[in-house]
Design a protein around this motif. Structure first.
Motif, PDB file in Angstrom:
ATOM      1  N   TRP A   1       0.769  -1.297   0.162  1.00  0.00           N
ATOM      2  CA  TRP A   1       0.483   0.217  -0.126  1.00  0.00           C
ATOM      3  C   TRP A   1       0.820   1.099  -0.103  1.00  0.00           C
ATOM      4  O   TRP A   1       0.364   2.063  -0.706  1.00  0.00           O
ATOM      5  CB  TRP A   1      -0.727   0.012   0.999  1.00  0.00           C
TER       6      TRP A   1
ATOM      7  N   LEU B   1      -8.972  -1.675   2.095  1.00  0.00           N
ATOM      8  CA  LEU B   1      -8.769  -1.009   0.863  1.00  0.00           C
ATOM      9  C   LEU B   1      -8.882  -1.638  -0.335  1.00  0.00           C
ATOM     10  O   LEU B   1      -8.989  -1.365  -1.636  1.00  0.00           O
ATOM     11  CB  LEU B   1      -7.123  -2.455   1.211  1.00  0.00           C
TER      12      LEU B   1
ATOM     13  N   LEU C   1      -1.629  -1.627  -5.080  1.00  0.00           N
ATOM     14  CA  LEU C   1      -2.643  -1.225  -4.560  1.00  0.00           C
ATOM     15  C   LEU C   1      -3.850  -2.671  -4.552  1.00  0.00           C
ATOM     16  O   LEU C   1      -3.818  -3.479  -3.354  1.00  0.00           O
ATOM     17  CB  LEU C   1      -3.399  -0.156  -5.072  1.00  0.00           C
TER      18      LEU C   1
END
Length: 526
Positions: A89, A145, A112
Motif C-alpha cells: 500500500w 483496501l 494497490l
C-alpha cells in the motif's frame, strides 16, 4: 506423533490489534509528514525482523514460501502478512506522487491490488486462527483496501459498498475495547466519511443521506448482516468479560465496596454500556427503542440486586464471625448502591416520559381544547407520571445522604413537580367542568410555585435557571386558567339560576292567600 505447534495453533486464538499496530507504525515512520517511501522502507525492514523472529527465512537460496493456516503457531505470522499489505500500500501511494513517470499510475494500481491480496490472505488466516475482534478488524481492513481499489478504478458504487461496510464495522468497534482502540476506530470512521461523500457526489447522490443504507441493503444479504452482528456481539461480550475482570469495586457512601460475584460484575458493566448508549440518544424523543433500553437497564440492575440478595442470604446462613460480618456489610452496601443506581435511572426515564406527555397536554390546553376534543394524552396521564416522579425523588432522598446543596435542589425539584402535578389536576377538573375545584387547585399551584422558587435561592444558577423559568411560565398559566375557571363557574351558576321558570300554579294561590290575609287584618283594625 504429537506436533506441539499444530496443537497450539488449534487451541490458541491469537489477538492482533491491527488498526493500532499500523497507525503507530505509520506515525513513527514517515506518514506524519506524508513520506510514504520511508514507511515502505520501514515495512521491508520490519518484515525481515519478523521472519528471523519466527524462523521463517528463505535461506541462502531463495524459495518462495507460502503461509498456510497450519503454519500459524505464532501471532508473528499474522503481523508478517499485515506488513506485506502495508508495504504494498505504501509503495502504491508513493508511486501516485511520482507524476513524472506516465506509467506510475498503472504501477500504483498494481501495487494497490497486491496490498488487497495480502489483506485478503490476512483475513483468511485470522478467520482460522484469531479471536473475534481480530477477525472483524481484518475483514474491515480488507474492505477498506478493496474500496480504495474501486475508487481508483472509478467504480463509485462499488467503492461506497466496500467503504460503507468498513465504516459500519469500525463504528461498532468504536463502542468496545480500550479508550485508545475506540479513538482509533472513530478516527478511521472520520477518514472514510469524506471518501464516501465524494463517491456519492460522483454518483449524483450528494443530497441523499440514505445512499449508503440503500447500497448496503441492495448488495448485502440478511444472512451476512446477521453474521456480522453476531460477531460484533461476541466481541462485545469478550470485552465485557475483560472489563469485569478489572472491575473489582465500586465507591458508595465514602467506602470502596468489593464486588466478588463475577456475574454481578458483568451485569453492572452491561448496565454501564446501556447508560452510555442512552446518553448518546439524549437529544431524541422517548420512543419505543429508548423505552426498551431503559427496560433492559432496569432488568440488569434487578438481576444484579437478586444475585446480591442471594449472597446475603447465603452469608446469613453460615456461622457468624468478624470476616463474615464484614462481608455482609459489604454486600448490604452493594445492594444499596445498585438500588440507588436503578432508582436514579427509573427516575430519569419517568421524568423524560412525563416531560414528553406534558408538552402535548399543554399544547392542547393552551389551544383551548377540552378533554372531549383532545385526541392526544389527557391531563390525568400527566398527573400519574408526575406522581411516579415525586415518588422516585423521595426514594432517592431516602437511599443516599446528599450534601446540603444537592439536598436543597432535590427538595426544590420535589416541590416543583408537586406544583406541576397540582396544575394538571386542575386541568383534569376543568375538563369535567368542576370549576370551583379547578380554581382552588390553580390557586394552590401558585402557592407551591412560590415555595419552590424560594428553595432554589442559593443554588447554582446553572442548575436552577431552566426550572425557575419553567415555573414562572406555569405560574402565568395557572393564573390564566384560574381566571377562566372563575368566569366559567360564574356563568354556569348564573345559567342554573335563570333557567328555573316561575311556576304560576304554585305562586298565584299563595299570593291570593296573602292578599286575603291582608284584608282580614285591615278589617279587624277598623
Amino acid at each position: 506423533f504429537f506436533d506441539h505447534d499444530t496443537f497450539m495453533s488449534q487451541q490458541t486464538k491469537f489477538s492482533l490489534d491491527i488498526l493500532a499496530t499500523i497507525k503507530t507504525a505509520q506515525m513513527l515512520n514517515g506518514l506524519r509528514h506524508g513520506d510514504y517511501e520511508r514507511y515502505r522502507e520501514y515495512c521491508s525492514k520490519r518484515i525481515r525482523r519478523i521472519r528471523k523472529k519466527i524462523h521463517f527465512v528463505h535461506g541462502s537460496k531463495y524459495r518462495a514460501k507460502t503461509i498456510g493456516e497450519q503454519q500459524v503457531n505464532n501471532v508473528g505470522f499474522l503481523e508478517l502478512v499485515l506488513n506485506y499489505a502495508e508495504r504494498a500500500w505504501a509503495h502504491s501511494m508513493a508511486l501516485k506522487e511520482n507524476v513524472e513517470n506516465p506509467r506510475s499510475k498503472f504501477y500504483a494500481a498494481h501495487k494497490l491490488a497486491k496490498a488487497a491480496k495480502w489483506a485478503g490472505q490476512l483475513e483468511a488466516l485470522c478467520n482460522a486462527t484469531a479471536d473475534e475482534r481480530t477477525k472483524i478488524e481484518a475483514g474491515s481492513y480488507h474492505d477498506w483496501l478493496r474500496g480504495n481499489i474501486q475508487l481508483d478504478k472509478g467504480d463509485y458504487a462499488g467503492a461506497v459498498q466496500k467503504l460503507s461496510r468498513a465504516m459500519a464495522v469500525y463504528s461498532e468497534l468504536g463502542k468496545v475495547g480500550t479508550l485508545k482502540q475506540q479513538d482509533l476506530c472513530k478516527d478511521r470512521v472520520s477518514e472514510i466519511e469524506p471518501t464516501i461523500r465524494f463517491c456519492n457526489f460522483n454518483l449524483g447522490q450528494a443530497n441523499d443521506p440514505d445512499m449508503v443504507k440503500k447500497i448496503l441493503s441492495e448488495t448485502e444479504s440478511t444472512h451476512t448482516q446477521d453474521m456480522l452482528k453476531s460477531k460484533l456481539d461476541s466481541v462485545l461480550s469478550e470485552a465485557r468479560k475483560k472489563e469485569a475482570e478489572s472491575m473489582r469495586e465500586v465507591s458508595w457512601r465514602g467506602e470502596h465496596v468489593a464486588i466478588r460475584n463475577d456475574k454481578c460484575r458483568v451485569l453492572i458493566i452491561n448496565a454501564n454500556d446501556i447508560s452510555f448508549e442512552l446518553n448518546q440518544m439524549a437529544g431524541l424523543e422517548m420512543d419505543d427503542s429508548k423505552l426498551q433500553l431503559y427496560d433492559k437497564l432496569a432488568n440488569c440492575y434487578n438481576d444484579a440486586i437478586k444475585l446480591v440478595k442471594e449472597d446475603i442470604i447465603a452469608n446469613k446462613t453460615t456461622k457468624s464471625n468478624i470476616k463474615k460480618e464484614a462481608e455482609l456489610k459489604a454486600l448490604q452496601l452493594l445492594e444499596e448502591f445498585l438500588t440507588f443506581e436503578k432508582t436514579q435511572k427509573v427516575y430519569e426515564r419517568n421524568l423524560k416520559l412525563a416531560t414528553q406527555i406534558e408538552e402535548k397536554v399543554l399544547q392542547a390546553a393552551l389551544k383551548g381544547k377540552d378533554g372531549k376534543d383532545n385526541k392526544g394524552p389527557k391531563a390525568d396521564e400527566c398527573v400519574k407520571c408526575y406522581e411516579t416522579v415525586i415518588a422516585n425523588i423521595l426514594d432517592l432522598n431516602n437511599l443516599k445522604d446528599f450534601d446540603e446543596e444537592a439536598k436543597r435542589v432535590l427538595v426544590a425539584d420535589h416541590l416543583s413537580y408537586k406544583a406541576i402535578r397540582c396544575f394538571f389536576v386542575g386541568l383534569s377538573y376543568m375538563s369535567v367542568e368542576k370549576w370551583q375545584e379547578a380554581m382552588a387547585l390553580f390557586s394552590r399551584t401558585e402557592t407551591h410555585i412560590r415555595t419552590a422558587v424560594d428553595h432554589y435561592e442559593g443554588v447554582d444558577p446553572a442548575t436552577s435557571k431552566a426550572m425557575i423559568t419553567k415555573l414562572e411560565n406555569y405560574k402565568t398559566w395557572a393564573t390564566s386558567f384560574g381566571i377562566t375557571s372563575h368566569a366559567k363557574g360564574f356563568l354556569a351558576q348564573l345559567a342554573t339560576t335563570t333557567e328555573k321558570p316561575v311556576q304560576p300554579k304554585t305562586t298565584v294561590p299563595f299570593l291570593c292567600f296573602l292578599l286575603s290575609f291582608f284584608f282580614l287584618l285591615l278589617f279587624m283594625n277598623d
